[in-house]
Design a protein around this motif. Structure first.
Motif, PDB file in Angstrom:
ATOM      1  N   SER A  27     -13.713  47.902 -21.471  1.00 35.07           N
ATOM      2  CA  SER A  27     -12.525  47.158 -21.588  1.00 35.07           C
ATOM      3  C   SER A  27     -12.780  45.812 -21.718  1.00 35.07           C
ATOM      4  CB  SER A  27     -11.394  47.528 -20.501  1.00 35.07           C
ATOM      5  OG  SER A  27     -11.099  49.026 -20.681  1.00 35.07           O
ATOM      6  N   TRP A  28     -13.517  45.223 -21.045  1.00 40.54           N
ATOM      7  CA  TRP A  28     -13.988  43.761 -21.113  1.00 40.54           C
ATOM      8  C   TRP A  28     -14.859  43.320 -22.158  1.00 40.54           C
ATOM      9  CZ3 TRP A  28     -10.844  39.910 -19.080  1.00 40.54           C
ATOM     10  CH2 TRP A  28      -9.772  40.176 -18.283  1.00 40.54           C
ATOM     11  N   GLY A  29     -14.643  42.808 -23.036  1.00 44.81           N
ATOM     12  CA  GLY A  29     -15.859  42.716 -23.844  1.00 44.81           C
ATOM     13  C   GLY A  29     -15.316  41.741 -25.060  1.00 44.81           C
ATOM     14  N   PHE A  30     -16.372  41.609 -25.950  1.00 47.92           N
ATOM     15  CA  PHE A  30     -16.218  40.886 -27.220  1.00 47.92           C
ATOM     16  C   PHE A  30     -16.245  41.957 -28.150  1.00 47.92           C
ATOM     17  CE2 PHE A  30     -19.487  37.780 -25.501  1.00 47.92           C
ATOM     18  CZ  PHE A  30     -18.554  36.819 -25.113  1.00 47.92           C
ATOM     19  N   ALA A  31     -15.032  41.730 -29.221  1.00 48.19           N
ATOM     20  CA  ALA A  31     -14.989  42.594 -30.463  1.00 48.19           C
ATOM     21  C   ALA A  31     -15.995  42.086 -31.160  1.00 48.19           C
ATOM     22  CB  ALA A  31     -13.342  42.801 -30.794  1.00 48.19           C
ATOM     23  N   LYS A  32     -16.756  43.078 -31.722  1.00 44.92           N
ATOM     24  CA  LYS A  32     -17.470  42.577 -33.040  1.00 44.92           C
ATOM     25  C   LYS A  32     -16.960  41.928 -34.194  1.00 44.92           C
ATOM     26  CE  LYS A  32     -21.633  43.326 -35.122  1.00 44.92           C
ATOM     27  NZ  LYS A  32     -22.210  43.815 -36.510  1.00 44.92           N
ATOM     28  N   GLY A  33     -17.244  40.685 -34.411  1.00 39.20           N
ATOM     29  CA  GLY A  33     -16.547  39.971 -35.492  1.00 39.20           C
ATOM     30  C   GLY A  33     -15.351  39.370 -35.062  1.00 39.20           C
ATOM     31  N   GLY A  34     -15.154  39.301 -33.699  1.00 38.17           N
ATOM     32  CA  GLY A  34     -14.047  38.343 -33.186  1.00 38.17           C
ATOM     33  C   GLY A  34     -12.912  39.637 -32.601  1.00 38.17           C
ATOM     34  N   THR A  35     -11.906  38.947 -32.153  1.00 42.32           N
ATOM     35  CA  THR A  35     -10.827  39.657 -31.677  1.00 42.32           C
ATOM     36  C   THR A  35      -9.846  40.382 -32.553  1.00 42.32           C
ATOM     37  OG1 THR A  35      -9.399  37.914 -31.314  1.00 42.32           O
ATOM     38  CG2 THR A  35     -10.426  38.873 -29.309  1.00 42.32           C
ATOM     39  N   GLY A  36     -10.029  39.650 -34.213  1.00 34.89           N
ATOM     40  CA  GLY A  36      -9.520  40.502 -35.130  1.00 34.89           C
ATOM     41  C   GLY A  36     -10.113  41.687 -35.479  1.00 34.89           C
ATOM     42  N   GLY A  37     -11.372  41.818 -35.138  1.00 34.35           N
ATOM     43  CA  GLY A  37     -12.089  43.264 -35.317  1.00 34.35           C
ATOM     44  C   GLY A  37     -11.057  44.234 -34.825  1.00 34.35           C
TER      45      GLY A  37
ATOM     46  N   HIS B  88      -1.138  35.212 -44.038  1.00 35.69           N
ATOM     47  CA  HIS B  88      -2.061  36.031 -45.015  1.00 35.69           C
ATOM     48  C   HIS B  88      -3.148  36.815 -44.299  1.00 35.69           C
ATOM     49  CE1 HIS B  88      -4.323  32.511 -43.297  1.00 35.69           C
ATOM     50  NE2 HIS B  88      -5.483  33.105 -43.667  1.00 35.69           N
ATOM     51  N   VAL B  89      -3.385  36.837 -43.000  1.00 30.31           N
ATOM     52  CA  VAL B  89      -4.347  37.714 -42.360  1.00 30.31           C
ATOM     53  C   VAL B  89      -3.663  38.290 -41.163  1.00 30.31           C
ATOM     54  CG1 VAL B  89      -4.853  35.594 -40.917  1.00 30.31           C
ATOM     55  CG2 VAL B  89      -6.381  37.551 -41.067  1.00 30.31           C
ATOM     56  N   LEU B  90      -4.011  39.588 -40.839  1.00 26.47           N
ATOM     57  CA  LEU B  90      -3.651  40.514 -39.859  1.00 26.47           C
ATOM     58  C   LEU B  90      -4.064  40.192 -38.644  1.00 26.47           C
ATOM     59  CD1 LEU B  90      -3.630  44.003 -41.539  1.00 26.47           C
ATOM     60  CD2 LEU B  90      -1.627  42.613 -41.132  1.00 26.47           C
ATOM     61  N   GLY B  91      -3.402  40.631 -37.487  1.00 26.23           N
ATOM     62  CA  GLY B  91      -3.612  40.439 -36.177  1.00 26.23           C
ATOM     63  C   GLY B  91      -2.889  39.350 -35.190  1.00 26.23           C
ATOM     64  N   GLY B  92      -1.886  38.793 -35.830  1.00 28.05           N
ATOM     65  CA  GLY B  92      -1.262  38.088 -34.838  1.00 28.05           C
ATOM     66  C   GLY B  92      -2.081  37.022 -34.089  1.00 28.05           C
TER      67      GLY B  92
ATOM     68  N   GLY C 115       2.413  41.792 -37.805  1.00 28.76           N
ATOM     69  CA  GLY C 115       1.188  42.637 -37.995  1.00 28.76           C
ATOM     70  C   GLY C 115       0.098  42.080 -37.123  1.00 28.76           C
ATOM     71  N   GLY C 116       0.635  41.972 -35.652  1.00 24.38           N
ATOM     72  CA  GLY C 116      -0.163  41.767 -34.613  1.00 24.38           C
ATOM     73  C   GLY C 116      -0.730  43.063 -34.090  1.00 24.38           C
ATOM     74  N   HIS C 117      -1.716  42.998 -33.196  1.00 24.54           N
ATOM     75  CA  HIS C 117      -2.411  44.396 -32.814  1.00 24.54           C
ATOM     76  C   HIS C 117      -1.432  45.184 -32.220  1.00 24.54           C
ATOM     77  CE1 HIS C 117      -2.314  43.224 -28.480  1.00 24.54           C
ATOM     78  NE2 HIS C 117      -2.537  44.411 -28.196  1.00 24.54           N
ATOM     79  N   ASN C 118      -0.446  44.901 -31.615  1.00 26.74           N
ATOM     80  CA  ASN C 118       0.813  45.569 -31.083  1.00 26.74           C
ATOM     81  C   ASN C 118       1.636  46.343 -32.321  1.00 26.74           C
ATOM     82  OD1 ASN C 118       0.410  46.418 -28.254  1.00 26.74           O
ATOM     83  ND2 ASN C 118       0.837  44.001 -27.848  1.00 26.74           N
ATOM     84  N   GLY C 119       2.076  45.468 -33.060  1.00 29.59           N
ATOM     85  CA  GLY C 119       2.852  45.908 -34.213  1.00 29.59           C
ATOM     86  C   GLY C 119       2.039  47.067 -35.082  1.00 29.59           C
ATOM     87  N   LEU C 120       0.732  46.766 -35.205  1.00 27.21           N
ATOM     88  CA  LEU C 120      -0.323  47.691 -35.809  1.00 27.21           C
ATOM     89  C   LEU C 120      -0.375  49.113 -35.134  1.00 27.21           C
ATOM     90  CD1 LEU C 120      -2.978  44.870 -37.288  1.00 27.21           C
ATOM     91  CD2 LEU C 120      -1.081  46.347 -38.588  1.00 27.21           C
ATOM     92  N   THR C 121      -0.581  48.830 -33.756  1.00 27.18           N
ATOM     93  CA  THR C 121      -0.803  49.981 -32.864  1.00 27.18           C
ATOM     94  C   THR C 121       0.492  51.061 -33.130  1.00 27.18           C
ATOM     95  OG1 THR C 121      -2.256  48.701 -31.454  1.00 27.18           O
ATOM     96  CG2 THR C 121      -1.094  50.849 -30.999  1.00 27.18           C
ATOM     97  N   CYS C 122       1.544  50.325 -33.098  1.00 27.35           N
ATOM     98  CA  CYS C 122       2.953  51.044 -33.199  1.00 27.35           C
ATOM     99  C   CYS C 122       3.067  51.671 -34.520  1.00 27.35           C
ATOM    100  CB  CYS C 122       4.075  50.092 -32.839  1.00 27.35           C
ATOM    101  SG  CYS C 122       5.762  51.004 -33.008  1.00 27.35           S
ATOM    102  N   ALA C 123       2.676  50.996 -35.591  1.00 28.12           N
ATOM    103  CA  ALA C 123       2.922  51.657 -36.939  1.00 28.12           C
ATOM    104  C   ALA C 123       1.822  52.671 -36.865  1.00 28.12           C
ATOM    105  CB  ALA C 123       2.538  50.452 -37.793  1.00 28.12           C
TER     106      ALA C 123
END
Lengths: 528, 401
Positions: free
Chosen positions: A235-245, A37-41, A12-20
């Motif tokens: 495209s270059w930035g912080f995601a709110k709440g961290g990259t897990g966001g 226990h947490v998504l995002g890889g 469940g990394g960001h690419n797996g989730l994108t594909c799904a």
């Protein structure tokens, strides 16, 4: 095996989730299985210390494709991004260089070190932008296969060729130089100031086991300028709440389109028979059947771990064995009582972007020297961000999270990678000492510290040899060679098994392209 | 952050509007009052005083100073007489304009160049092998433009002799109260006027003296908004508005040769090698596809369009820098990049780049006019530049013809 899915995505990394999400949006019945226990890889936010949320691994959003943001309606599902405002490089003598988004301000800053460089800097940006314009189509489409005789492939290849042909002659020369030169040598052609060249050159080595003087590193600098083309999308930035966001927004989109996502569901292996993937076996013994199995894991973990060498053609397996990982970086996440006091700068404006501890080209090359001979850099290159300044949601009021990407920390440390647990804190100390030298008093502000060596990245995040990009982003491992010649189009030698992670074209970074392009290939003539 | 110029203590005290912009890294007043009109009328009827310190300035010194400038610019300087100022542009190897500015021949082996973009490196790059030294004096020399029909009268209070004889585009090195003062008969207004150059430390006394001398003559401090109107009346191009430097161009339409910008008169091709020479020779032979022209918008048609919406014509009093398309028989042929109502000429005028075949004086074109969110083509005619060209601009009472 009661239930059958159209596709099971492993990881469940960001690419797996994108594909799904793309598959689910196309009406397919999709299941995502995540070991943790947490998504995002590696694009994950975790509250490592109470009140302090870290982008534990990847820390900025580099090239997240704007079309993915639109297709998956990520803004609707909670994606918020805050642009990086500047790039700050502190120097040992108490001076510093800060490159701002305001060109005039940047010019003034650079001219303190070289008036010539200050005048050339915008021209360099323009030249890189020229190149990036042509490189961008490459990351937005599956890799062309030059060996193929399939007319469709050839047309794609011709299209790509046209991008190159359209380029002016001078552009071709620049491109060739970018492909063959080292980042530092290429910058030497433009600039004279070490203070400027050093922080610029590091964008050529991030995530690779190469130095700024290693040939082939120049072109990676282009990635930096590709982000700016989509400036409107930040495209270059912080995601709110961290990259897990980013991962959470993609997961929410996937769920919205009907995908099922399970955490704490480790996949033990891919069920194969007769050279065909039939489903997966979980660590708890459960067997789940699927028409298609998609792996978001890196190529080595996927093929030599989940599938097994015996299911693969020898030639392919050998290519995967040879695929270079050799992680070269670590991560130190620090909870801070206050902002680091870099001398000569007031306020926090200069800390709102990234901070590059790269005071000179020689410093960087020496850092690489340590790694070449099996040790972490005593004085490493550190890329620091303090996202809590612009996103207060990640730290208690007045406190800060500090994310330090550290290179070099070779996976293959002297006496073997398993020695990392006993060297880990020494590595963390080297990082803190380095920062302390540039910002005296910094160490007193440390509340907590988490040190991740490449060994830890492998064990906890499944990144083989701790490589943050699922395999080095060096030229010989890109495009139609990623992860193996003839297998760059997300298909694998195992029927109905697909690769959708950063180990597939176009590679690493929070880009989403491999996941999305894999799904599109599956849906478009891929049999799903 | 922008930095204040040496005149800032005076200009900021007068700038009640707080309308500033950034010019070459310096604070520059847009208009002292909330509307620039008073300043405009002052410069056309009395005199205006404008801080032009932000201009980049380079002193070029040494036996090869003239050769360096000849190598960089589209004209030669080795034969330029002492005390002469030249307006000139310079190009890249492909003959595309990089920037424009002035070169003043100050002394034997000493020139001063002004530029819009920082150009130290460009000059030094071509100085290799030459016995010449380029010094950036951008932030050590302050300059004000004193412009308008009363400019001579005001300046004469400080410089009692020499001004009557100072011809258009000539320089006068003089003294005032024991301080070195350079006066050039130049400006960006197309009017009678001077630019006065002093060391930073002399800037405030100079400002005070000029304001004092100008009081009986109606002198007013003036900002960039008023300048933007008078420079269009004078037909002067503004880099990054009416054309782009080839250095900042991403696509071919953003690059221009001097011929396309109407700078052909300054190009001297048959001389020692200079940057862009071969390309410019080719460009001259092949002719050019575009040309920079003056346009006059047909007032009656313009008024009609407004009346059709039940509105009286509404004109911006400042120069409008958003480009609008220009058509010929409904086909796009170029763009108008600076537009303004000229209160002096009583004409609605524009600077435009159009396909060369439509550049002849008298060509009938259409410019896009937006009224009530509706875009309508409005007749416009190619006319001579400058739109405003008073005799006083070049007048020289001390020199008999």
């Amino acid at each position: 095996m009661a239930e059958t899915w159209d596709a099971i995505v492993v990881g469940g990394g960001h690419n797996g989730l994108t594909c799904a999400a793309y598959l689910a949006k196309a009406g397919k019945k999709v299941l995502v299985l995540e070991r943790r226990h947490v998504l995002g890889g590696a694009a994950v936010s975790e509250e490592v210390f109470p009140g302090f949320t870290f982008s534990v691994c990847s820390y900025v959003v580099s090239l997240l494709r704007p079309w993915i943001i639109r297709d998956l309606e990520l803004s609707r599902f909670g994606l918020e991004m805050i642009p990086l405002e500047c790039s700050f490089s502190p120097l040992p003598d108490g001076d510093s260089l800060c490159r701002w988004s305001d060109p005039e301000r940047t010019r003034t800053e650079i001219s303190r070190f070289s008036r010539r460089d200050a005048e050339l800097y915008p021209e360099f940006g323009l030249a890189m932008m020229q190149m990036a314009r042509f490189a961008k189509p490459v990351i937005d489409a599956p890799a062309p296969d030059p060996a193929s005789l399939n007319p469709r492939e050839l047309i794609e290849l011709l299209k790509l060729g046209r991008h190159f042909q359209d380029a002016e002659r001078d552009d071709l020369a620049v491109r060739l130089k970018l492909f063959t030169m080292s980042a530092a040598d290429y910058l030497d052609e433009w600039f004279e100031s070490d203070v400027l060249k050093a922080p610029m050159s590091v964008s050529g080595i991030i995530g690779t086991f190469q130095g700024v003087r290693s040939p082939g590193t120049a072109y990676v600098m282009l990635h930096h300028y590709m982000g700016e083309i989509d400036g409107a999308f930040r495209s270059w930035g912080f995601a709110k709440g961290g990259t897990g966001g980013v991962s959470n927004a993609i997961a929410a989109s996937a769920r919205h389109f009907g995908a099922e996502i399970r955490t704490n569901a480790a996949v033990e292996r891919v069920l194969c028979s007769g050279g065909t993937a039939r489903g997966v076996v979980l660590a708890n013994g459960d067997e789940l059947a699927a028409r298609e199995v998609v792996s978001g894991c890196d190529p080595r973990l996927t093929f030599l771990g989940l599938v097994g060498r015996e299911e693969l053609p020898d030639d392919f397996a050998t290519q995967i064995e040879r695929f270079k990982f050799r992680g070269s970086s670590g991560k130190v996440n620090i909870a801070l009582d206050r902002l680091p006091p870099f001398p000569g700068r007031e306020g926090d404006l200069h800390l709102r972007g990234d901070i590059a501890v790269a005071p000179g080209v020689e410093y960087l090359e020496r850092a690489f020297d340590d790694a070449k001979y099996g040790d972490f850099s005593r004085r490493p290159y550190i890329n620091i961000v303090l996202p809590s300044i612009v996103d207060p949601s990640v730290a208690p009021p007045g406190k800060h999270v500090m994310s330090c990407f550290v290179q070099y920390a070779p996976y293959d440390i002297k006496e073997g990678p398993e020695r990392w647990p006993e060297r880990r804190e020494a590595f963390g100390d080297a990082v803190c000492d380095t920062i302390e030298e540039l910002a005296p008093g910094f160490k007193d502000s440390i509340l907590h510290r988490q040190v991740l060596s490449p060994w830890d990245l492998e064990r906890e995040y499944g990144l083989t040899e701790g490589n943050i990009f699922h395999g080095e982003l060096s030229l010989e491992q890109l495009a139609f060679l990623r992860p193996a010649a003839g297998w760059a189009r997300y298909r694998t030698p195992v029927k109905h098994l697909w690769l959708c992670g950063s180990g597939a074209h176009p590679g690493g970074g929070i880009m989403g392209s491999p996941g999305a392009l894999c799904a599109k290939t599956m849906l478009n003539g891929g049999g799903l | 952050m922008p930095v204040p110029t040496p005149f800032h203590p005076r200009t900021s005290a007068l700038c009640t509007s707080l309308f500033y912009k950034e010019w070459a890294g310096c604070y520059a007043v847009r208009s002292f009052d909330t509307c620039h009109e008073r300043e405009y009328y002052a410069v056309r009827h009395a005199a205006g005083l404008l801080d032009v310190t932000p201009l980049y300035k380079y002193d070029v010194r040494g036996p090869d100073a003239g050769r360096l400038l000849s190598r960089v610019c589209v004209r030669g300087f080795t034969k330029q007489k002492l005390g002469v100022v030249s307006y000139v542009c310079w190009c890249d190897d492909d003959g595309h304009v990089l920037d424009d500015g002035t070169v003043t021949h100050l002394d034997d082996e000493h020139y001063r160049m002004t530029t819009a973009d920082p150009s130290l490196y460009w000059l030094n790059r071509h100085a290799r092998g030459l016995d010449v030294e380029v010094t950036d004096v951008s932030r050590t020399i302050a300059a004000v433009a004193l412009q308008g029909p009363k400019a001579r009268a005001v300046a004469s209070e400080l410089v009692p002799s020499g001004l009557d004889e100072l011809r258009f585009f000539r320089a006068l090195r003089t003294e005032w109260e024991g301080r070195e003062l350079l006066v050039t008969r130049t400006g960006y207004t197309g009017d009678l006027g001077y630019e006065l150059w002093v060391a930073n430390e002399d800037a405030l006394p100079l400002w005070d003296a000029l304001i004092e001398a100008g009081r009986p003559h109606g002198l007013m401090p003036m900002g960039l908004d008023a300048l933007d109107v008078v420079r269009v009346e004078a037909g002067f191009l503004l880099k990054d508005v009416d054309y782009f430097s080839a250095k900042h161009a991403l696509i071919p339409p953003h690059r221009s040769t001097p011929f396309e910008l109407g700078f052909a008169w300054m190009v001297k091709l048959d001389r020692a090698p200079f940057v862009g020479q071969a390309a410019l020779k080719r460009a001259q032979e092949n002719g050019h596809e575009r040309a920079l022209v003056g346009l006059e918008i047909d007032w009656e048609r313009f008024e009609e369009i407004y009346y059709s919406f039940g509105l009286p014509p509404d004109l911006p009093t400042a120069t409008c820098r958003e480009g609008v398309p220009v058509y010929a028989h409904g086909r796009f042929v170029g763009q108008a990049t600076s537009r303004t109502w000229s209160p002096t000429c009583k004409r609605y005028i524009a600077l435009a780049t159009v396909e060369a075949e439509h550049a002849e004086i008298g060509s009938e074109l259409e410019i896009e006019v937006t009224v009530e969110y509706n875009r309508t083509p409005c007749r416009a005619t190619v006319v001579e530049k400058p739109f405003f060209d008073p005799e006083r601009k070049k007048s020289c009472p001390g020199v008999t013809a």
